[in-house]
Design an enzyme around this catalytic site. Structure first.
Site, PDB file in Angstrom:
ATOM      1  N   ASP A 159       0.743  -1.303   0.193  1.00  0.00           N
ATOM      2  CA  ASP A 159       0.172   0.339  -0.206  1.00  0.00           C
ATOM      3  C   ASP A 159       0.463   0.945   0.140  1.00  0.00           C
ATOM      4  O   ASP A 159       2.301   1.166  -0.984  1.00  0.00           O
ATOM      5  CB  ASP A 159      -1.057   0.134   0.931  1.00  0.00           C
ATOM      6  N   HIS A 200      -3.775   4.956   4.090  1.00  0.00           N
ATOM      7  CA  HIS A 200      -4.496   3.927   3.668  1.00  0.00           C
ATOM      8  C   HIS A 200      -3.916   2.027   4.076  1.00  0.00           C
ATOM      9  O   HIS A 200      -4.358   1.763   4.952  1.00  0.00           O
ATOM     10  CB  HIS A 200      -4.286   3.893   2.337  1.00  0.00           C
ATOM     11  N   SER A 371     -11.552  -0.992   0.101  1.00  0.00           N
ATOM     12  CA  SER A 371     -10.092  -1.073   0.492  1.00  0.00           C
ATOM     13  C   SER A 371     -10.253  -2.259   2.140  1.00  0.00           C
ATOM     14  O   SER A 371      -9.206  -2.579   2.961  1.00  0.00           O
ATOM     15  CB  SER A 371      -9.957  -0.073   0.685  1.00  0.00           C
TER      16      SER A 371
END
Ligand SMILES: *[C@@H]1O[C@H](CO)[C@@H](O)[C@H](O)[C@H]1NC(C)=O
Ligand SMILES: *[C@@H]1O[C@H](CO)[C@@H](O)[C@H](O)[C@H]1NC(C)=O
Ligand SMILES: *[C@@H]1O[C@H](CO)[C@@H](O)[C@H](O)[C@H]1NC(C)=O
Ligand SMILES: [Ca+2]
Ligand SMILES: [Ca+2]
Ligand SMILES: [Ca+2]
Length: 636
Positions: A159, A200, A371
């Site tokens: 990520d 994230h 996600s």
């Protein structure tokens, strides 16, 4: 004038709300009279109504008086009224009734001291009772209660970085599963910048590996696994970088969790190619000691205007595609239809999002999108691999479709039951992934036989598909019967095709298996203006696991646009085994309950499946379904 009027009303409203909030006293009094007093007379004298004796069997002369003018609830303690009463010669004592400040005792203490544990409604219901709809969860507590925690399993989040110093992650951090491909160093920590675009990966990592009962943030699904991070998404990503990420230390990493892919703009049609595809093939052969690396992939956030079968990371059979479902079983607005989705886990829906770790050592309650769903599945798979490290990548997928529970999602239209008696849905795969079922099935799972691959002849059709029209192509198929490639029990089915069209987004493709199971392989995509079409594109479905591919397949290509399209080549490429996997019987809980069954039958258009995917005939829906299947066998 009007303005003043409104203001005035608002003030009064506020005052009323304010007082009612603060109200603690009532218009009732408890009054103890002298022997021989007439309660009605005494009450009347002081502007009260006598409601009768209190506890008459135990106490003498105690009465319940209600004041005739005071509000039922008010904030002022009327000592003046009490004093007046007490001055009366026939009254011994009196007291104004009040609203008590008491709350229901919690059944018990919350299980863990992690501050956002109770906000992790998707993990387990008990401590998140404030969220209505909390019966939607991954049912992981019983797995933890057996002592499974992901220990010994290595998970790597590919990520925008992982904050390895975060107190909820540091204890589980694994340097051997980590790298920074943007800066070419060993520290995968995110780059901090205004607006914090790089939070994230840390959020995903927390869902998987947040440490339990440490007074920090929440609890990860596999809260004692080894967690690593590959920092790649913060800057341009080349194919070489991508291949390095997906092939990073494949002798060591068990699970890669990836929550990214081609743009979800409803136009892209792309996937892993070249060196990336080669590296993934290698990982499937040599990763995890030859049992194959597990790639968990988020299904995509393109909503109704996209389709995950345009995303080659989803369609590769090696990836575990995970879609999202919201609290209460909502379909999130961003969910993409997906015939290659195996299952769903939770993420943001109309109400609550996902609580997890955040960068700068913080926690968040607003992680969202598919996600957020994929890492939950990564955590569940880690628990299953701890329970049984011998599972191959194909075993893991077989177990997922058996561990996924569709029951609570039957209020959605569009469930299709395949001929192996399992309900599938393009928004949810086989249902909500249940951690308890996953681990129970994993424990005693018998490895599936090596897979076979069988293809239909690669025919050239050169058939026009006129504007606003559709064509149906029949593909006779014997599943390579009587050869070394024989497939009698399906796993993945690819339909590879080349099709020219001035506007690719106008094309939708449906397929019916020989057993009469219908599925959409790709939907129209309103933004897809591509004028080249499908170039040897491989559409994939996981919805036929367990079916026999032998027989006539039908493919319907619908052109909803104003230009003629042209089908060039098309063929089936299927994978599976001769023998069906050996089923592991996992005892059912709630779903065997007849009342649950009746409720679900009321909701379901199709038959009701219990959690072992046994078809329950509580209505006549089963027959209806069989009729539809027979119709489909005879054509669309
Ligand atoms: C995780 O489980 C393993 C094996 O049951 C156990 O040895 C270990 O102490 C557990 N770790 C944590 C942090 O709970
Ligand atoms: C485990 O599987 C084997 C073979 O499939 C079976 O004979 C055995 O009863 C199973 N054990 C349990 C505990 O389910
Ligand atoms: C083709 O697609 C259009 C638009 O989505 C739809 O209205 C039509 O019913 C479809 N036609 C067939 C034959 O399936
Ligand atoms: Ca770095
Ligand atoms: Ca924690
Ligand atoms: Ca997409």
């Amino acid at each position: 004038m009007r303005k003043y009027g409104l203001c005035f009303t608002a003030t009064i409203l506020l005052a009323v709300i304010c007082c009612s909030l603060a109200a603690t006293f009532t218009n009732d009094w408890v009054v103890r009279l002298k022997e021989g007093a007439d309660p009605d007379v005494v009450a009347e004298l002081h502007n009260f109504e006598n409601l009768g004796q209190l506890h008459e069997d135990k106490l003498d002369d105690v009465y319940h008086f209600r004041h005739k003018e005071l509000e039922k609830r008010h904030s002022v303690h009327r000592r003046d009224v009490t004093e007046l009463l007490n001055q009366h010669e026939m009254i011994l004592s009196s007291e104004q009734d009040e609203v008590l400040q008491i709350v229901k005792r919690n059944k018990r203490e919350e299980r863990y001291n992690d501050p956002i544990w109770k906000d992790e409604w998707f993990l387990n219901s008990e401590d998140s009772g404030s969220y209505s709809g909390y019966e939607y969860n991954i049912n992981v507590q019983p797995v933890w209660d057996q002592g499974f925690n992901g220990s010994g399993v290595v998970v790597c989040v590919i990520d925008d970085g992982v904050e390895i110093s975060h107190k909820d992650l540091a204890g589980n951090f694994d340097q051997l599963a980590s790298y920074d491909l943007q800066d070419d160093d060993n520290d995968p920590s995110p780059r901090y910048a205004s607006g914090e675009p790089n939070r994230h990966g840390t959020r995903c990592a927390g869902e998987i590996a947040g440490i339990r009962n440490n007074h920090v943030c929440g609890v990860g699904v596999a809260h004692a696994c080894n967690i690593g991070g590959i920092r790649i998404l913060d800057g341009p990503v080349t194919r070489i970088m991508e291949s390095k990420a997906l092939g990073f230390n494949i002798g060591y990493v068990d699970i890669f969790s990836a929550s990214w892919g081609p743009p979800d703009n409803g136009k892209a049609m792309d996937g892993p190619k070249g060196i990336t595809a080669q590296v993934i093939e290698e990982a499937m052969k040599t990763g995890r000691g030859g049992k194959g690396t597990i790639y968990v992939w988020a299904g995509g956030n393109g909503g109704k205007n996209d389709d995950c079968n345009a995303d080659g990371y989803q369609t590769m059979r090696y990836s575990v595609s995970i879609n999202a479902v919201g609290l209460n079983g909502d379909t999130p607005y961003y969910a993409e239809p997906c015939a290659s989705a195996l299952a769903s886990t939770f993420s943001s829906g109309f109400v609550h999002s996902i609580a997890t770790t955040d960068i700068h050592g913080e926690c968040t309650k607003s992680h969202s999108g598919t996600s957020a769903a994929a890492p939950i599945a990564s955590g569940i798979i880690a628990l299953a691999l701890q329970a049984n490290p011998d599972l191959t990548w194909r075993d893991v997928q077989h177990i997922i479709i058996r561990a996924a529970v569709p029951d609570k999602l039957f209020h959605h239209e569009g469930w299709v039951r395949n001929a192996a008696n399992r309900a599938t849905h393009t928004n949810f795969g086989y249902g909500i992934l249940d951690a308890f079922r996953m681990v129970e099935i994993a424990k005693n799972w018998t490895n599936v036989d090596p897979d076979h691959r069988c293809q239909s002849p690669q025919l050239t059709y050169n058939r026009a598909i006129p504007a606003h029209d559709s064509i149906t192509i029949e593909i006779p198929f014997d599943g390579c019967d009587d050869t070394d490639n024989s497939v009698k029990s399906l796993e993945h089915v690819y339909l590879e095709l080349s099709l020219k069209t001035p506007r690719r987004g106008d094309i939708s493709i449906d397929m019916v298996s020989p057993s009469g199971t219908e599925m959409r392989l790709i939907s129209t995509r309103m933004f897809d203006n591509d004028n080249v079409g499908f170039r040897n594109w491989r559409l994939m479905t996981v919805f036929l696991f367990g079916e026999n591919p032998d027989g006539l397949w039908r493919v319907k290509i619908n052109n909803s646009g104003k230009y003629t399209a042209q089908l060039e080549t098309m063929f089936l490429d299927v994978f599976g085994t001769v023998n069906a996997p050996i089923e592991t019987d996992v005892s059912l809980q709630k779903s065997d309950d007849k009342t649950v069954c009746d409720t679900l039958c009321g909701l379901a258009e199709h038959a009701y499946y219990d959690s072992a995917n046994r078809c329950q005939k509580c209505n006549n829906v089963v027959e209806i379904d069989v009729k539809r299947r027979n119709e489909l066998k005879n054509g669309f």
